[in-house]
Design a protein around this motif. Structure first.
Motif, short mmCIF file in Angstrom:
data_model
loop_
_atom_site.label_atom_id
_atom_site.label_comp_id
_atom_site.label_asym_id
_atom_site.label_seq_id
_atom_site.Cartn_x
_atom_site.Cartn_y
_atom_site.Cartn_z
N LEU A 296 0.82 -1.21 0.00
CA LEU A 296 0.00 0.00 0.00
C LEU A 296 0.85 1.27 0.00
CD1 LEU A 296 -2.61 -1.11 2.72
CD2 LEU A 296 -3.03 -0.94 0.24
N GLY A 297 2.18 1.07 0.08
CA GLY A 297 3.09 2.21 0.13
C GLY A 297 3.07 2.95 1.44
N LYS A 298 2.66 2.27 2.51
CA LYS A 298 2.51 2.90 3.81
C LYS A 298 3.48 2.31 4.84
CE LYS A 298 -2.45 3.89 3.27
NZ LYS A 298 -3.80 3.66 3.84
N PRO A 299 3.92 3.12 5.81
CA PRO A 299 4.70 2.56 6.92
C PRO A 299 3.81 1.73 7.83
CG PRO A 299 4.23 4.87 7.31
CD PRO A 299 3.72 4.57 5.94
N LEU A 300 4.41 0.78 8.53
CA LEU A 300 3.66 -0.06 9.48
C LEU A 300 4.02 0.37 10.89
CD1 LEU A 300 1.78 -2.59 9.83
CD2 LEU A 300 3.90 -3.89 10.19
N PRO A 301 3.06 0.91 11.66
CA PRO A 301 3.35 1.24 13.06
C PRO A 301 3.73 -0.01 13.85
CG PRO A 301 1.30 2.26 12.33
CD PRO A 301 1.69 1.27 11.28
N ILE A 302 4.74 0.11 14.69
CA ILE A 302 5.22 -1.04 15.46
C ILE A 302 5.74 -0.58 16.82
CG2 ILE A 302 7.51 -0.95 14.37
CD1 ILE A 302 7.59 -4.02 14.61
N SER A 303 5.40 -1.32 17.86
CA SER A 303 5.97 -1.06 19.18
C SER A 303 6.87 -2.23 19.55
CB SER A 303 4.88 -0.87 20.23
OG SER A 303 4.21 -2.09 20.50
#
Length: 490
Positions: A200-207
């Motif tokens: 999707l060309g998007k960053p993936l939020p990650i903790s």
């Protein structure tokens, strides 16, 4: 009364109350290689190069280059200690985890002001922010690509449907606000989430939550098919404690983290960006991995760090890659997965399963199987095939009878010596996908291997044929009154 464990600090308190399970030192130690070098001799075990041994967990209170920071290592580097921390019989941990998989308890969300992990907050856009100075991540060896977070609970969500999952990955600190993340191809749910976000060309939020309840660290190591995509392993940790894991919202990204973690790193996996793990060292190596060899530095995705939060006077938690700690974290879920698969298919014949240190918790299992009837002959081999289905990264399965102590590799080798003939009892299954970190799973090692990560899986049937049992009865010794001799029997 049993001490209740629900985070790293209560786990350390429990171990401190049990003689021989935890030691602390105030001697200054360099987190660059020295810390792991010391613990190798104290209690690393596993596939670490000898000399090493199984020993107590350890807390280093005086880290060179860091003030008011401590590092705990080896909490899970003993099966006996895992039993203590999970309040379970060490020899039945596989069954204990299987029951938790079958009775999941979902996590809950608590308010930020109640979250201990956010007592202190550092934002990446603040002057002087540098994750390498905030998080005292050790290196395992002097050749490592950089400081590695080895016990980080990585939490992210499917960008399509919102399903969340938690796994453990090797994470290398690369700059003041960048971390690289290694993915085993096709083996982790977060890898699927990352691929979807990247498409999707998007960053993936990650903790990344560091320093948590050991139940979470064990639960995070389950893999498909036992925990299919969409199954959040935090439900297993909740079942183990009979209490939901508490999450809280991150401060800079749209994701959650473990509320009582010692440290939390908030960031985003960036799309279409890869860097080499050893870009700062050029050693060609990453860090020591569970098979006992140092992994090759790879081109891997990058996490852009947005914030670091932590408790007051936080405790960093780390492990040595090939240590007994990895055996516990990976191996006990492997056992649970194999037990579940075999029990579903042929109930009543399986006695136990053990993933021994020699396989790093992933490559080898011992299956203890009882043949009750003549028609059970051959079912032990079916059980071995089921084990491969339950855990795809398995390479070798040993089958033993009920009179063999599967937790004693000398006894397993005795069974192989006296109940096994290579031309009859070795079943080879070539050309099957296994795990890329096995250096023998390479076309350079054998021309029969088509691609890196493909192996010849093998079953070693060290069980006695049912119609020959009367010829393989072990020498019987007198049953004694153990209480009478308890001073000597320890």
């Amino acid at each position: 009364m049993e001490k209740e464990v629900d985070d790293l600090r209560t786990a350390l308190e429990l171990l401190k109350s049990i003689p021989g399970q935890l030691i602390e030192t105030d001697i200054e130690v360099d987190p660059h290689a020295e810390l792991s070098g010391v613990y190798r001799h104290i209690g690393a075990g596993g596939t670490v190069m000898r000399p090493t041994k199984e020993g107590p967990a350890m807390v280093f209170n005086n880290l060179k280059g860091f003030n008011n920071s401590r590092v705990a290592i080896g909490l899970l580097a003993s099966r006996k200690r895992v039993g203590m921390l999970l309040n379970a019989d060490p020899k039945r941990l596989g069954y204990h985890l299987m029951n938790s998989v079958n009775n999941p308890l979902p996590p809950i969300l608590i308010e930020n002001q109640s979250a201990k992990c956010q007592e202190v907050v550092h934002y990446a856009d603040e002057p002087g922010f540098d994750i390498r100075k905030l998080v005292p991540a050790p290196t395992n060896t002097e050749e490592d690509a950089g400081p590695y977070i080895t016990m980080g609970m990585c939490y992210a969500s499917d960008p399509e449907n919102g399903d969340s999952d938690i796994t453990i990955h090797r994470l290398c600190l690369q700059s003041k606000d960048e971390i690289t993340m290694f993915f085993t191809p096709g083996a982790r749910h977060l890898g699927v989430f990352r691929e979807k976000a990247e498409a999707l060309g998007k960053p993936l939020p990650i903790s990344i939550s560091i320093g948590v309840d050991p139940a979470i660290e064990i639960a995070a190591c389950f893999e498909p098919p036992t925990t299919p995509i969409g199954f959040n392993e935090l439900q297993i940790a909740g079942a183990l404690r009979q209490k939901p894991v508490e999450l809280t919202k991150c401060l800079t990204i749209n994701e959650k983290c473990i509320a009582n973690a010692e440290y939390v790193i908030e960031g985003e996996l960036l799309p279409n960006l890869r860097v080499r793990e050893d870009q700062n060292t050029n050693t060609g190596k990453a860090m020591p991995e569970f098979p006992g060899y140092t992994g090759e530095a790879k081109e891997v995705p990058v996490i852009k760090v947005k914030a670091v939060t932590h408790r007051v006077n936080p405790i960093m938690q780390s492990c040595i890659g090939p240590s007994e700690e990895h055996v516990s974290m990976a191996g006990i879920p492997t056992e649970a997965s194999v037990i579940q698969m075999i029990e579903r298919a042929m109930p009543g014949r399986l006695l136990n399963v053990y993933a021994p240190p020699c396989g790093g918790g992933k490559y080898v299992v011992i299956i203890q199987f009882r043949k009750n009837l003549p028609s059970d002959e051959g079912r032990q081999r079916q059980a071995a095939l089921l084990a491969f289905s339950a855990f795809s990264e398995l390479k070798h399965v040993f089958l033993v009878d009920e009179d063999v102590d599967l937790f004693d590799m000398s006894d397993v080798m005795w069974a192989m010596t006296t109940r096994f003939q290579g031309n009859e009892d070795a079943i080879l299954i070539p050309g099957v996908r296994c795990h890329p970190l096995d250096p023998s799973s390479s076309p350079a090692f054998s021309s029969s291997i088509r691609d890196a990560g493909i192996s010849c899986k093998a079953i070693f049937d060290c069980t006695v044929p049912y119609d020959q049992k009367q010829n393989f009865i072990r020498a019987k010794f007198m049953d004694i009154d153990e209480e009478k001799w308890t001073e000597y029997i320890k």
